[in-house]
Design a protein around this motif. Structure first.
Motif, PDB file in Angstrom:
ATOM      1  N   ARG A   1      46.624 -17.505 116.738  1.00 41.80           N
ATOM      2  CA  ARG A   1      47.548 -16.524 117.313  1.00 41.80           C
ATOM      3  C   ARG A   1      46.748 -15.533 118.141  1.00 41.80           C
ATOM      4  O   ARG A   1      45.696 -15.061 117.720  1.00 41.80           O
TER       5      ARG A   1
ATOM      6  N   TRP B   1      47.481 -11.951 120.534  1.00 47.10           N
ATOM      7  CA  TRP B   1      48.393 -10.933 121.031  1.00 47.10           C
ATOM      8  C   TRP B   1      47.931 -10.507 122.415  1.00 47.10           C
ATOM      9  O   TRP B   1      46.740 -10.400 122.683  1.00 47.10           O
TER      10      TRP B   1
ATOM     11  N   VAL C   1      49.528 -19.659 119.441  1.00 46.82           N
ATOM     12  CA  VAL C   1      50.730 -18.872 119.699  1.00 46.82           C
ATOM     13  C   VAL C   1      50.321 -17.612 120.438  1.00 46.82           C
ATOM     14  O   VAL C   1      49.494 -16.841 119.951  1.00 46.82           O
TER      15      VAL C   1
ATOM     16  N   ASP D   1      51.529 -14.197 121.523  1.00 50.65           N
ATOM     17  CA  ASP D   1      52.564 -13.187 121.294  1.00 50.65           C
ATOM     18  C   ASP D   1      52.405 -12.066 122.308  1.00 50.65           C
ATOM     19  O   ASP D   1      51.334 -11.457 122.399  1.00 50.65           O
TER      20      ASP D   1
END
Length: 176
Positions: free
Chosen positions: A76, A78, A98, A100
């Motif tokens: 992940r 950000w 992912v 975000d």
């Protein structure tokens, strides 16, 4: 493993060749952009230096595969609004990462600390404590990346040294 990605535009010195510098219209800076990927503690995972005219999405297409190759558990990341668009789908499909996007609220008019994004901003502040990184003086981008790595290595080694000084020393003959 999670990370935070962002970029910082810095002015370039006269020694920087015109071919490796660009103009960041959003910040009105003629120079280079540093793209950092840090972990959730703010420690550097990957760095990429490009002309300032390079968009964040284009740089992330180079930085994310490199980071995923080094850190296979990266799952992940950000990022801010500059990384929206096809990059979110591309990173999920190509690398199972992912992405975000942490957005700023439209109804807030004053400064607000955004969750997770402040970590990489703090990393940029740590880098700027090194006098050589306030402006980009290097002729080549790989040398500029090495200076960022060197600065973060100095920061981490100082923290380790302070941590070791605080650790209690076992008494002679005591079981460890």
């Amino acid at each position: 493993m999670c990370g935070v990605i962002d970029s910082q535009s810095v002015k370039a010195d006269a020694t920087v060749a015109l071919t490796s510098r660009g103009f960041d219209a959003g910040k009105k800076i003629n120079g280079r952009k540093r793209h950092l990927l840090s972990d959730t503690l703010g420690l550097l995972l990957a760095v990429l230096v490009t002309p300032a005219s390079t968009t964040d999405r284009d740089a992330a297409r180079i930085l994310l595969p490199t980071a995923k190759g080094r850190f296979g558990r990266l799952a992940r990341v950000w990022a801010d609004g500059g990384y929206t668009g096809h990059l979110v789908d591309w990173s999920a499909a190509q690398f199972a990462v992912v992405l975000d996007i942490v957005r700023r609220s439209d109804d807030i008019r004053r400064f607000q600390v955004l969750p997770r994004r402040w970590v990489v901003e703090r990393s940029f502040a740590w880098c700027l404590r090194s006098r050589r990184l306030v402006r980009d003086y290097e002729r080549r981008t790989d040398t500029s990346e090495a200076v960022v790595l060197w600065s973060m290595t100095m920061l981490m080694s100082r923290r380790l040294a302070v941590r070791d000084q605080r650790r209690p020393v076992p008494a002679a003959g005591a079981a460890a």
